[in-house]
Design a protein around this motif. Structure first.
Motif, short mmCIF file in Angstrom:
data_model
loop_
_atom_site.label_atom_id
_atom_site.label_comp_id
_atom_site.label_asym_id
_atom_site.label_seq_id
_atom_site.Cartn_x
_atom_site.Cartn_y
_atom_site.Cartn_z
N ARG A 44 55.41 54.63 47.16
CA ARG A 44 55.77 54.63 45.75
C ARG A 44 56.44 53.32 45.35
O ARG A 44 56.25 52.84 44.26
N LEU A 45 57.24 52.75 46.25
CA LEU A 45 57.88 51.48 45.94
C LEU A 45 56.86 50.36 45.83
O LEU A 45 56.96 49.49 44.98
N GLU A 46 55.86 50.36 46.71
CA GLU A 46 54.82 49.33 46.65
C GLU A 46 53.91 49.54 45.46
O GLU A 46 53.41 48.59 44.87
N VAL A 47 53.69 50.78 45.10
CA VAL A 47 52.84 51.08 43.95
C VAL A 47 53.58 50.73 42.65
O VAL A 47 52.97 50.54 41.63
N GLY A 48 54.88 50.57 42.72
CA GLY A 48 55.66 50.25 41.54
C GLY A 48 55.34 48.90 40.94
O GLY A 48 55.75 48.60 39.84
N ARG A 49 54.61 48.06 41.66
CA ARG A 49 54.20 46.77 41.10
C ARG A 49 53.14 46.99 40.04
O ARG A 49 52.42 47.97 40.07
N PRO A 50 53.02 46.04 39.13
CA PRO A 50 51.96 46.19 38.11
C PRO A 50 50.58 46.20 38.76
O PRO A 50 50.38 45.61 39.83
N PRO A 51 49.60 46.85 38.13
CA PRO A 51 48.27 46.95 38.74
C PRO A 51 47.60 45.60 38.95
O PRO A 51 46.81 45.43 39.86
N TRP A 52 47.89 44.61 38.12
CA TRP A 52 47.23 43.32 38.25
C TRP A 52 47.80 42.51 39.41
O TRP A 52 47.19 41.54 39.83
N TRP A 53 48.97 42.89 39.94
CA TRP A 53 49.60 42.13 41.01
C TRP A 53 48.73 42.10 42.26
O TRP A 53 48.67 41.09 42.96
N ALA A 54 48.02 43.18 42.54
CA ALA A 54 47.17 43.24 43.73
C ALA A 54 45.96 42.32 43.61
O ALA A 54 45.34 41.99 44.61
N ALA A 55 45.62 41.88 42.42
CA ALA A 55 44.45 41.03 42.24
C ALA A 55 44.69 39.60 42.70
O ALA A 55 43.76 38.84 42.86
N PHE A 56 45.95 39.23 42.90
CA PHE A 56 46.27 37.85 43.27
C PHE A 56 46.91 37.80 44.65
O PHE A 56 47.99 38.32 44.85
N GLY A 57 46.21 37.15 45.56
CA GLY A 57 46.77 36.86 46.87
C GLY A 57 47.22 35.41 46.90
O GLY A 57 47.22 34.71 45.89
N ARG A 58 47.60 34.97 48.07
CA ARG A 58 48.07 33.58 48.20
C ARG A 58 46.99 32.57 47.87
O ARG A 58 47.24 31.58 47.21
N LEU A 59 45.77 32.84 48.33
CA LEU A 59 44.68 31.90 48.08
C LEU A 59 44.37 31.81 46.59
O LEU A 59 44.17 30.72 46.05
N ARG A 60 44.34 32.93 45.91
CA ARG A 60 44.05 32.91 44.48
C ARG A 60 45.16 32.22 43.69
O ARG A 60 44.88 31.52 42.72
N LEU A 61 46.40 32.43 44.08
CA LEU A 61 47.49 31.73 43.39
C LEU A 61 47.41 30.23 43.65
O LEU A 61 47.69 29.42 42.75
N LEU A 62 46.99 29.83 44.84
CA LEU A 62 46.81 28.41 45.14
C LEU A 62 45.69 27.82 44.28
O LEU A 62 45.84 26.73 43.74
N VAL A 63 44.61 28.55 44.14
CA VAL A 63 43.50 28.09 43.30
C VAL A 63 43.96 27.98 41.84
O VAL A 63 43.61 27.02 41.15
N ALA A 64 44.76 28.92 41.38
CA ALA A 64 45.27 28.86 40.01
C ALA A 64 46.18 27.64 39.83
O ALA A 64 46.12 26.98 38.79
N LEU A 65 46.98 27.33 40.84
CA LEU A 65 47.85 26.16 40.74
C LEU A 65 47.05 24.86 40.74
O LEU A 65 47.46 23.87 40.12
N VAL A 66 45.92 24.84 41.44
CA VAL A 66 45.07 23.65 41.44
C VAL A 66 44.27 23.55 40.14
O VAL A 66 44.10 22.47 39.59
N ALA A 67 43.83 24.69 39.63
CA ALA A 67 43.01 24.69 38.41
C ALA A 67 43.83 24.40 37.15
O ALA A 67 43.30 23.85 36.18
N ALA A 68 45.10 24.74 37.16
CA ALA A 68 45.92 24.57 35.95
C ALA A 68 46.02 23.13 35.48
O ALA A 68 45.78 22.86 34.30
N PRO A 69 46.32 22.14 36.34
CA PRO A 69 46.38 20.77 35.83
C PRO A 69 45.02 20.25 35.36
O PRO A 69 44.94 19.48 34.39
N VAL A 70 43.96 20.68 36.02
CA VAL A 70 42.62 20.25 35.61
C VAL A 70 42.29 20.80 34.22
O VAL A 70 41.84 20.06 33.33
N LEU A 71 42.55 22.09 34.02
CA LEU A 71 42.30 22.68 32.71
C LEU A 71 43.23 22.11 31.65
O LEU A 71 42.81 21.90 30.51
N TRP A 72 44.47 21.85 32.02
CA TRP A 72 45.41 21.28 31.06
C TRP A 72 44.94 19.90 30.59
O TRP A 72 44.98 19.58 29.41
#
Length: 173
Positions: A44-72
């Motif tokens: 129940r404590l782990e499920v307490g996170r928002p549903p979208w939280w499980a969609a982002f792992g470390r690799l996806r957050l790294l890709v988002a950090l790399v894509a952000a300056p390019v898109l900006w």
């Protein structure tokens, strides 16, 4: 009001406050607070996170950090370049860049999904919203309405990727 509701929680005549709760049970509940959680509580404590939280792992957050300056950089070029932007517009552009970079990151396959990144035509629409946001910014540069439209498009694409997964099942190749 009923008599029971009016006096709820108050001690009756002749009773002391807390007299109905034995001392052992309150001490037992206090001690249980410091024990390790049961498996059900841990879930129940782990499920307490928002549903979208499980969609982002470390690799996806790294890709988002790399894509952000390019898109900006690309989005800033659509509205007239860095020289034409004040600091307020540069910060406001983050409302478009953050959801767009997170949308791009959702196309990276996760290990838990078995390498499936979501390649259906429905899933491609969310990726196109990243491009449409840039086109909207270039349509009427430095206008609040186009910034809101672009942020809405980028946000819609991210929402589609996070919540529309049931409707956009990947094709088995």
């Amino acid at each position: 009001m009923h008599e029971e509701q009016r006096g709820a929680g108050r001690p009756r005549d002749g009773e002391k406050r807390g007299a109905s709760v034995p001392a052992e049970s309150s001490a037992g509940t206090l001690a249980s607070l410091f024990e390790s959680p049961t498996p059900e509580l841990r879930v129940r404590l782990e499920v307490g996170r928002p549903p979208w939280w499980a969609a982002f792992g470390r690799l996806r957050l790294l890709v988002a950090l790399v894509a952000a300056p390019v898109l900006w950089h690309e989005y800033a070029g659509q509205v007239g370049g860095w020289e034409a932007l004040s600091w307020g517009w540069r910060l406001a552009l983050l409302a478009v860049v953050v959801p767009a970079s997170l949308t791009v990151a959702t196309y990276v396959p996760q290990r838990s999904a078995g390498g499936v990144a979501g390649g259906s035509p429905c899933a491609a629409m969310a990726g196109l919203t990243v491009i449409f946001a840039g086109i909207a910014l270039g349509g009427a540069p430095l206008q609040v309405a186009t910034l809101v439209l672009a942020a809405g498009l980028a946000g819609y694409g991210l929402r589609q990727r996070l919540r529309g997964a049931e409707a956009c099942a990947p094709r088995p190749w």
